[in-house]
Design a protein around this motif. Structure first.
Motif, PDB file in Angstrom:
ATOM      1  N   GLU A  25      18.460  36.240  33.862  1.00 33.85           N
ATOM      2  CA  GLU A  25      20.038  36.515  33.667  1.00 33.85           C
ATOM      3  C   GLU A  25      20.583  35.929  32.254  1.00 33.85           C
ATOM      4  O   GLU A  25      21.760  35.974  32.272  1.00 33.85           O
ATOM      5  CB  GLU A  25      20.668  35.748  34.839  1.00 33.85           C
ATOM      6  N   CYS A  30      22.817  40.495  27.768  1.00 34.91           N
ATOM      7  CA  CYS A  30      24.058  40.368  28.988  1.00 34.91           C
ATOM      8  C   CYS A  30      25.164  39.734  28.556  1.00 34.91           C
ATOM      9  O   CYS A  30      26.388  39.939  28.724  1.00 34.91           O
ATOM     10  CB  CYS A  30      23.347  39.385  30.275  1.00 34.91           C
ATOM     11  N   GLU A  34      28.771  41.131  27.868  1.00 33.10           N
ATOM     12  CA  GLU A  34      30.058  40.759  28.614  1.00 33.10           C
ATOM     13  C   GLU A  34      30.959  40.429  27.469  1.00 33.10           C
ATOM     14  O   GLU A  34      32.317  40.743  27.675  1.00 33.10           O
ATOM     15  CB  GLU A  34      29.981  39.419  28.993  1.00 33.10           C
ATOM     16  N   ASP A  61      35.207  49.943  33.878  1.00 30.45           N
ATOM     17  CA  ASP A  61      35.002  49.510  35.116  1.00 30.45           C
ATOM     18  C   ASP A  61      33.540  49.446  35.705  1.00 30.45           C
ATOM     19  O   ASP A  61      32.792  48.610  36.263  1.00 30.45           O
ATOM     20  CB  ASP A  61      35.830  49.902  36.288  1.00 30.45           C
ATOM     21  N   GLU A  64      31.298  47.412  33.987  1.00 30.45           N
ATOM     22  CA  GLU A  64      31.525  45.841  34.508  1.00 30.45           C
ATOM     23  C   GLU A  64      30.942  45.620  35.633  1.00 30.45           C
ATOM     24  O   GLU A  64      30.294  44.452  35.902  1.00 30.45           O
ATOM     25  CB  GLU A  64      33.101  45.676  34.315  1.00 30.45           C
ATOM     26  N   ASN A  65      30.944  46.682  36.717  1.00 30.29           N
ATOM     27  CA  ASN A  65      30.345  46.594  37.898  1.00 30.29           C
ATOM     28  C   ASN A  65      28.761  46.615  37.836  1.00 30.29           C
ATOM     29  O   ASN A  65      28.253  45.572  38.719  1.00 30.29           O
ATOM     30  CB  ASN A  65      30.800  47.567  38.925  1.00 30.29           C
ATOM     31  N   GLU A  68      27.960  42.915  36.465  1.00 27.48           N
ATOM     32  CA  GLU A  68      28.432  41.997  37.551  1.00 27.48           C
ATOM     33  C   GLU A  68      27.259  41.870  38.616  1.00 27.48           C
ATOM     34  O   GLU A  68      26.946  40.805  39.193  1.00 27.48           O
ATOM     35  CB  GLU A  68      29.742  42.183  38.026  1.00 27.48           C
ATOM     36  N   ASN A  69      26.882  43.202  38.953  1.00 26.93           N
ATOM     37  CA  ASN A  69      25.821  43.214  39.957  1.00 26.93           C
ATOM     38  C   ASN A  69      24.541  42.556  39.506  1.00 26.93           C
ATOM     39  O   ASN A  69      23.762  41.804  40.507  1.00 26.93           O
ATOM     40  CB  ASN A  69      25.381  44.593  40.304  1.00 26.93           C
ATOM     41  N   LEU A  71      24.279  40.015  37.424  1.00 33.08           N
ATOM     42  CA  LEU A  71      24.642  38.480  36.990  1.00 33.08           C
ATOM     43  C   LEU A  71      24.984  37.756  38.381  1.00 33.08           C
ATOM     44  O   LEU A  71      25.048  36.677  38.399  1.00 33.08           O
ATOM     45  CB  LEU A  71      25.708  38.413  36.037  1.00 33.08           C
TER      46      LEU A  71
END
Length: 72
Positions: A25, A30, A34, A61, A64-65, A68-69, A71
């Motif tokens: 991670e 990553c 971001e 979006d 970003e999803n 986010e999944n 991280l």
């Protein structure tokens, strides 16, 4: 502005894919993804054509999803 954002989205998509495929991670990809997604969000908000902005926001979006999944 739209073409610039599309190029950035392409770059962000590659970074997000690399991040998702990374075993840790703490990948540099990553963190870079971001930062790039934040920059893209700011640029999209400044686009005057709301239809274009909405289309770009859908792609943003989604990226970003995915990030986010990964991280959590």
């Amino acid at each position: 502005m739209e073409s610039e954002v599309r190029k950035l989205l392409d770059k962000a998509e590659k970074l997000v894919e690399e991040c998702v495929n990374c075993s840790s991670e703490d990948c540099d990809e990553c963190e870079e993804a971001e930062r790039l997604l934040d920059e893209i969000r700011e640029k999209v908000q400044s686009i005057q054509d709301k239809k274009v902005a909405r289309r770009l926001t859908v792609v943003l979006d989604d990226l970003e999803n995915k990030l986010e999944n990964k991280l959590g």
